[in-house]
Design an enzyme around this catalytic site. Structure first.
Site, PDB file in Angstrom:
ATOM      1  N   GLY A 109     111.023  27.202  97.701  1.00  0.00           N
ATOM      2  CA  GLY A 109     110.751  28.425  97.370  1.00  0.00           C
ATOM      3  C   GLY A 109     111.701  29.448  98.272  1.00  0.00           C
ATOM      4  N   THR A 110     112.678  30.139  97.645  1.00  0.00           N
ATOM      5  CA  THR A 110     113.498  30.940  98.617  1.00  0.00           C
ATOM      6  C   THR A 110     114.131  31.832  97.645  1.00  0.00           C
ATOM      7  OG1 THR A 110     114.865  31.053 100.552  1.00  0.00           O
ATOM      8  CG2 THR A 110     115.291  29.235  98.700  1.00  0.00           C
ATOM      9  N   THR A 111     115.072  32.796  98.385  1.00  0.00           N
ATOM     10  CA  THR A 111     116.017  33.782  97.798  1.00  0.00           C
ATOM     11  C   THR A 111     117.358  33.678  98.874  1.00  0.00           C
ATOM     12  OG1 THR A 111     114.531  34.937  96.509  1.00  0.00           O
ATOM     13  CG2 THR A 111     116.778  35.828  96.679  1.00  0.00           C
TER      14      THR A 111
END
Lengths: 362, 165
Positions: A109-111
């Site tokens: 999970g990341t942006t």
């Protein structure tokens, strides 16, 4: 080792036949340094280094047992006797169609985002590393500088990304020493893509956006960057148009290339990767123009990451922002988005009391 | 779409990284052949070479999941289209399509194709196929790149926007 290479003390590397399938031409070198010694070092040291020539593709073929067996058992099972039976001349990766025994869930999970504009390239990312539904690290750097004019955002498994960024940085440095020029962003992307290709089908997960500025060394005069350079596709052979334009504007300018471990390699002007990317895309698509100023670009990038962290559970904490120009990359101070959240909350409350609206926004 | 030589194009669809990796591999090998021997591979030879490579990788640890169309013009044999799927089945065909779009367009091609079509008629037939896709295909595909191969080589035609009607 790098010095020997560059000074030409060793005979010229005899690259194995590129037309042969990968498995047939695996030539190990003394690669104890690769994995830092330890049990991996023991595994490789029994081989005689055949050639000194380096071929980054075959360098990183892992031993098949390391992929199927659980990493927790590495220290315990007696590996050496098994390994001698394995045919080292033809090591192949086992085809894993479903996940093997993983001792822990991997984190994805990341942006992260990167886009090019007239003033260079902006690369931004959040700093939350999550694992099994908990935050493993609230301050992990997801934008890693690779060399002075190239920065890479990482998404996927944190460990894989960190390792492959380092490997890429080393290979680019070697290229620079050998050929006396920096490899372009497109070239670096292709190199990374080819290095990751043998691992297709395994659990390796790397999705990187390489953001860089291609240019000649020692060139102070800045030609105006045309948008067409940033938008030319990598398969320029099929279109004579783009080849002509890239020849006219030279091999200079901002460049954003997306590489992922599936083998996908895309060149474009704007990319966002990770679980928070849809939220970021909606902000970026409305706000990014080629002609924007550096401040505007940084503001849009920050806003996009903030909105993504607002909605996505796996993104959050701080935002890192890098700006790559012809002079290299510059890093902005890491900013905690908690402040921004509270500022926005205050603004909303003020708007509410000011308008006395029927709808209440909590 | 990958340009293998002056008169051969390779269209490659399939799994994400496999398409580019495999197609570039074939492309570079075809160019190497030309460098080594001084003349280019014919489309039939290139198609069979591609098929052999695909077949070799099929039963290895790393099969390539790609569907291909190879189009070329040979001096002696004339134009040729070769259909190849991911199991490395090769067939020379007058017309071909891969993917879900194939279900919709193959019958149109069956109905209207003739071996002696003129260039304008062929483009019209292509437009007919694209209109059908626009009408019935679930994904919106806004535009298509069209290329024409004849004895003079590869020509880019104007991008056909679907749904002009």
């Amino acid at each position: 080792m790098a010095l020997q290479d560059v000074c030409g003390l060793l005979e010229p590397p005899l690259f194995p036949q590129w037309t042969a399938p990968l498995s047939q031409s695996f030539m190990p070198e003394d690669s104890t340094h690769l994995f830092g010694g330890g049990i991996y070092g023991e595994a490789f040291s029994s081989w005689v280094p055949r050639r000194s020539g380096l071929n980054p593709l075959e360098f990183y073929m892992p031993i098949s047992e390391y992929i199927t067996k659980s990493p927790i058992n590495f220290g315990q099972t007696p590996q050496s006797s098994n390994l001698l039976d394995v045919d080292h001349m033809h090591p192949t990766l086992p085809y894993i169609s479903q996940s093997g025994a993983l001792p822990f869930t991997l984190s994805h999970g990341t942006t992260t985002l990167g886009f090019a504009f007239q003033g260079g390239v902006i690369a931004a990312a959040d700093t939350r590393s999550s694992c099994a539904g908990k935050v493993a690290c609230p301050a992990s750097p997801k934008v890693l500088p690779i060399h002075s004019h190239l920065v890479g955002t990482t998404s996927g498994t944190s460990a894989d990304c960190a390792l492959w960024k380092r490997i890429l940085a080393r290979e680019l440095r070697l290229y620079q020493l050998r050929h006396r020029r920096r490899l372009s962003t497109g070239g670096a992307a292709k190199l990374l893509s080819h290095m990751l290709h043998p691992f297709k089908g395994t659990e390796l997960c790397v999705a990187a956006t390489l953001c860089g500025w291609d240019g000649d060394e020692d060139q102070d005069n800045e030609q105006p960057m045309t948008e067409r350079y940033a938008n030319t596709t990598l398969t320029s052979k099929s279109s004579s148009q783009s080849a002509a334009s890239s020849g006219l504007s030279g091999v200079r300018g901002p460049r954003v290339v997306y590489v992922c471990s599936d083998g996908l390699r895309l060149q474009g002007a704007l990319f966002s990767v990770g679980s928070g990317s849809p939220y970021a895309y909606s902000i970026l698509d409305g706000g990014v123009r080629w002609g924007m100023s550096a401040q505007e670009a940084a503001a849009v990038a920050r806003e996009a990451v903030y909105r993504a962290t607002y909605r996505d559970a796996y993104s959050g904490n701080n935002v890192d922002l890098y700006h790559v120009t012809a002079k290299g990359w510059r890093r902005r101070e890491r900013e905690n988005l908690k402040e921004e959240y509270y500022r926005e909350k205050e603004r909303r409350e003020q708007n509410n009391t000011g308008e006395k609206s029927i709808h209440s926004i909590k | 779409m990958f340009k293998l030589s002056e008169k051969i194009l390779l269209l490659c669809v399939g799994e994400a990284g496999d398409t580019v990796q495999f197609a570039e591999y074939i492309q570079k090998n075809v160019q190497l052949y030309k460098m080594r021997n001084g003349y280019e591979l014919s489309p039939a030879a290139a198609a069979n070479f591609t098929r052999k490579n695909l077949a070799d990788y099929l039963r290895s640890r790393t099969p390539y999941h790609v569907n291909l169309l190879l189009a070329g013009y040979d001096e002696t044999d004339g134009p040729g289209l070769y259909y190849m799927d991911y199991l490395s089945a090769l067939a020379k065909a007058p017309f071909a399509a891969h993917g879900y779009g194939a279900f919709l367009t193959l019958s149109i091609l069956d109905r209207y194709y003739r071996p002696d079509l003129t260039r304008e008629e062929a483009v019209d037939l292509l437009k007919k196929c694209l209109e059908e896709l626009n009408k019935r295909f679930i994904l919106n595909l806004p535009s298509f790149t069209v290329r024409l191969i004849d004895k003079d080589g590869i020509h880019d035609m104007e991008k056909l926007p679907v749904g002009r009607k």
